[in-house]
Design a protein around this motif. Sequence first.
Motif, PDB file in Angstrom:
ATOM      1  N   UNK A   1       1.083  -1.049  -0.102  1.00  0.00           N
ATOM      2  CA  UNK A   1      -0.008   0.085  -0.094  1.00  0.00           C
ATOM      3  C   UNK A   1       0.954   1.221  -0.034  1.00  0.00           C
ATOM      4  N   UNK A   2       1.914   1.113   0.847  1.00  0.00           N
ATOM      5  CA  UNK A   2       2.910   2.306   0.816  1.00  0.00           C
ATOM      6  C   UNK A   2       3.915   2.031   1.547  1.00  0.00           C
ATOM      7  N   UNK A   3       5.435   2.857   1.252  1.00  0.00           N
ATOM      8  CA  UNK A   3       6.499   2.487   1.686  1.00  0.00           C
ATOM      9  C   UNK A   3       6.724   2.939   3.150  1.00  0.00           C
ATOM     10  N   UNK A   4       7.384   2.483   4.107  1.00  0.00           N
ATOM     11  CA  UNK A   4       7.596   3.200   5.497  1.00  0.00           C
ATOM     12  C   UNK A   4       8.341   4.268   5.367  1.00  0.00           C
ATOM     13  N   UNK A   5       9.160   4.716   4.632  1.00  0.00           N
ATOM     14  CA  UNK A   5       9.980   5.863   4.273  1.00  0.00           C
ATOM     15  C   UNK A   5       9.148   6.900   3.739  1.00  0.00           C
ATOM     16  N   UNK A   6       8.632   6.770   2.490  1.00  0.00           N
ATOM     17  CA  UNK A   6       7.710   7.689   2.031  1.00  0.00           C
ATOM     18  C   UNK A   6       6.444   8.025   2.605  1.00  0.00           C
ATOM     19  N   UNK A   7       5.736   6.896   2.940  1.00  0.00           N
ATOM     20  CA  UNK A   7       4.381   6.898   3.548  1.00  0.00           C
ATOM     21  C   UNK A   7       3.421   7.725   2.765  1.00  0.00           C
ATOM     22  N   UNK A   8       3.448   7.587   1.412  1.00  0.00           N
ATOM     23  CA  UNK A   8       2.683   8.430   0.580  1.00  0.00           C
ATOM     24  C   UNK A   8       1.436   7.695  -0.013  1.00  0.00           C
ATOM     25  N   UNK A   9       1.573   6.400  -0.263  1.00  0.00           N
ATOM     26  CA  UNK A   9       0.662   5.586  -0.760  1.00  0.00           C
ATOM     27  C   UNK A   9       0.537   6.068  -2.357  1.00  0.00           C
ATOM     28  N   UNK A  10       1.090   7.009  -2.834  1.00  0.00           N
ATOM     29  CA  UNK A  10       0.909   7.818  -4.232  1.00  0.00           C
ATOM     30  C   UNK A  10       1.245   6.961  -5.521  1.00  0.00           C
ATOM     31  N   UNK A  11       2.510   6.188  -5.234  1.00  0.00           N
ATOM     32  CA  UNK A  11       3.162   5.553  -6.486  1.00  0.00           C
ATOM     33  C   UNK A  11       2.306   4.751  -7.219  1.00  0.00           C
ATOM     34  N   UNK A  12       1.546   3.707  -6.412  1.00  0.00           N
ATOM     35  CA  UNK A  12       0.657   2.625  -7.094  1.00  0.00           C
ATOM     36  C   UNK A  12      -0.347   3.266  -8.130  1.00  0.00           C
ATOM     37  N   UNK A  13      -0.992   4.307  -7.536  1.00  0.00           N
ATOM     38  CA  UNK A  13      -2.167   5.069  -8.133  1.00  0.00           C
ATOM     39  C   UNK A  13      -1.426   5.818  -9.427  1.00  0.00           C
TER      40      UNK A  13
END
Length: 757
Positions: free
Chosen positions: A156-168
Amino acid sequence: MSNYIVLVKQVPDVSQITDNAFDPETGTLVRSRLASVINELDAQALAFANKMRRDSGSTLSTTLKTGVLTAGGDKAGSTALTAGGKIIALSMGPPMAEEVLRYSLSRSADIVILLTDRALGGADTVATANPLAFAIRKIVKEIFKEDNDYYVITGMQSVDGDTAQVPAQIAEELNLPCIAYVTDAEFRDNRPACPEYPTQEKALPKDGTAGRFEFTRIISGGSQTVAAKKLPAVITVAKYEYPLFATFSRTRWANKSFDPAQDGTQVLHWSASDINATHIGVTGSKTSVIRVFPPGKSTRKCQQISDAESLAKILVESFKTCGELVESSGNGQTGKNGQAQAPRYVLPNKRSSLFNRSFEGTKKEREDYEILSEKLKKLGITKTNQIDDSSKEKILEAAGEHFHKKALEDMIEGFKLTKPSFEGEVWVVAEHSDGVIHPSTFELQGRARELADSLETKVGVAIAGFNIEAMPKELIAAGADNIYIIEDKLLEVFDPTAHRKAIADAISTYWPQIVLYAATPQGRMLAPMVSYRVSCGLTADCTGLDIRDSSRKGDIGLLLQTRPALGGNVMATIRTKNSRSQMATARPGVMKRIPPDPSRKGKIIRHKVKLTEDDVNLEIIKTELGSGEVNFNADVIVSGGKGMQSRDNYEQLLSLLCDAMSKRLDTQVERGASRAAVEQGFIERVHQVGQTGTSIGPKLYVALGISGAIQHMIGVANTETIVAINSDPNAPIFKQCDYYIVGTVEDIVPSLVQALE
Ligand SMILES: Cc1cc2nc3c(=O)[nH]c(=O)nc-3n(C[C@H](O)[C@H](O)[C@H](O)COP(=O)(O)OP(=O)(O)OC[C@H]3O[C@@H](n4cnc5c(N)ncnc54)[C@H](O)[C@@H]3O)c2cc1C
């Protein structure tokens, strides 16, 4: 049989942070001092892809005579037979990111690809999603031979970025359906009963009618089962707790694969020139970090209490005294969440003097301008055209090391700027379901009102849906000037692709200067797709939004977006660049709504967008939402988590404690729960507290057997006193509460009840 591309990322191990990981001077985290690991949710995504491959192939493998080995299985010679379908792990990062690919190969990946190039470094989410999408195109062309029967599976997201934006954003670049926050997948096999393999494989239709996956995903207020109407599709995994373990032979094979002297055909290295992406690295990014700083200290007391009797006294005392210490939200103060409130922005031509540059975005810029304005004052200069070469020399002398000639020239140019760099209204994208506007929309409107007043512009709200006629009135009362309404039967339920088309179309027609979305599962899905589509930067999950200048760089009235990063261990302030509009998602419960004013007047603007069935990418099979009556306005709420162990335990212990507290404090006490407790069936969903449940703000919140996940704590941020009981001495909730006891609920709750009685 579908193929799978799993995106894996190497991240710093934020779960093992020690004190020496922080810079003693700045207090910020030094990334290089942390070990690197695979992003936990990506490891889960890898296991999830493996489950999908197994489940969709299981019917075949039972009748398998000859079997089709995966590339990995073939080479390892020891892995289970799988009925086709490759798993390709793709990572973008420095050469050391090979480690996560080795991990992937030793579990289930058949081929691994490392996208590595200095030119790709320093990327934001746009400049990460874009090259990854181009790498996926290359995989499809060269490895899948243009077979479009594949899934992209990611955490769902990466712990460093925490954005959840890349997959979408990858889904947007590739024009694919995206199903986010998935927790389970079930393969529905529609094939006719059991003809012999391989005859059956030949008979499989290619149009997906042979079988398909139905995904369970988290949504606000409940969960939903959906299927992608077409493949390929992007799936983001929010939770899959069945890890893959590496076997000895597979680990040996994985290690050999990385040895160029051995047969390493399953390890590919690609550089930027191999993929020809359009947005890479710093130059392709649409946001930039302007400041990183340690998070403000929480004002929660975090005090350990040794026994139930003392805790009972504290509960009574806190309840009696609450409300006496009114939290200040004024300038320069610190709120419950530890965020300092910045002074409200004023445009340069509304300040006492044009030389007043106290609203610069960074401390350095503010200090330099202070030195400059002071010197100008001393020299008796009141207008920029009075600054000549001799006064410049005097200023530079006074500035010493602070700034040099070029910086001075830029600062003087900066004085001439008075108009904001961005133009247009401040917009909020409204979220709603079943005729009810999500509370976070009103919170965002409260902040949007302040930002728009500072920038001397209007607040607009964009709302897409069907049968939403009654909503504009409520939105205007909550502070909006203009409502942009997009109505269509196809927008009746939230479909990310259809809704992003509607909202993106409205944005690129009216071009607001700021667009805010709620950082709810829906907002965090919609915002990255819209922003990517209209080519604008986006910052995720902001807890602070302020207007500031960067006068010497030629920018006035920028939206500075502040958010926690690296699991909340640092804060980052980000600005938008190379974009026509500045966009952010903002964390629910942080911004304050303004009291509704039914007498406010506003304008309704109907925006037409041409939508067809092809714009709807998801089939919604089932939606489960909480129902029933809960009084979350009660002064006291007692919640049980997964640590309650069973429905009986939850029922028994919560009844006891709620009754005792209600009698002792002479108030109504309501029951709450964590999402995990609801999923375990301890209590009905309507009792769920948190990001996808209800956000509450009681005087007293008692959390029993709740770990303190961010999604839960977001929902209790506005509580006056938080008390936690947890058996784990390192439970994260202990750092986010006022009082806590380490112990089991079975031991502590009965003693607490006795003490209260
Ligand atoms: C998109 C998304 C949205 C989400 N929305 C929400 C939301 O709205 N609300 C929400 O709550 N979660 C939400 N979650 C889930 C959240 O991430 C956590 O998984 C969840 O909050 C964990 O619940 P928990 O603390 O009850 O369970 P766990 O994290 O499993 O914690 C259980 C705790 O109980 C303790 N314990 C165990 N036994 C005992 C005992 N006998 N006595 C005392 N303590 C004991 C353990 O030490 C542990 O700390 C969301 C997740 C996602 C991805």
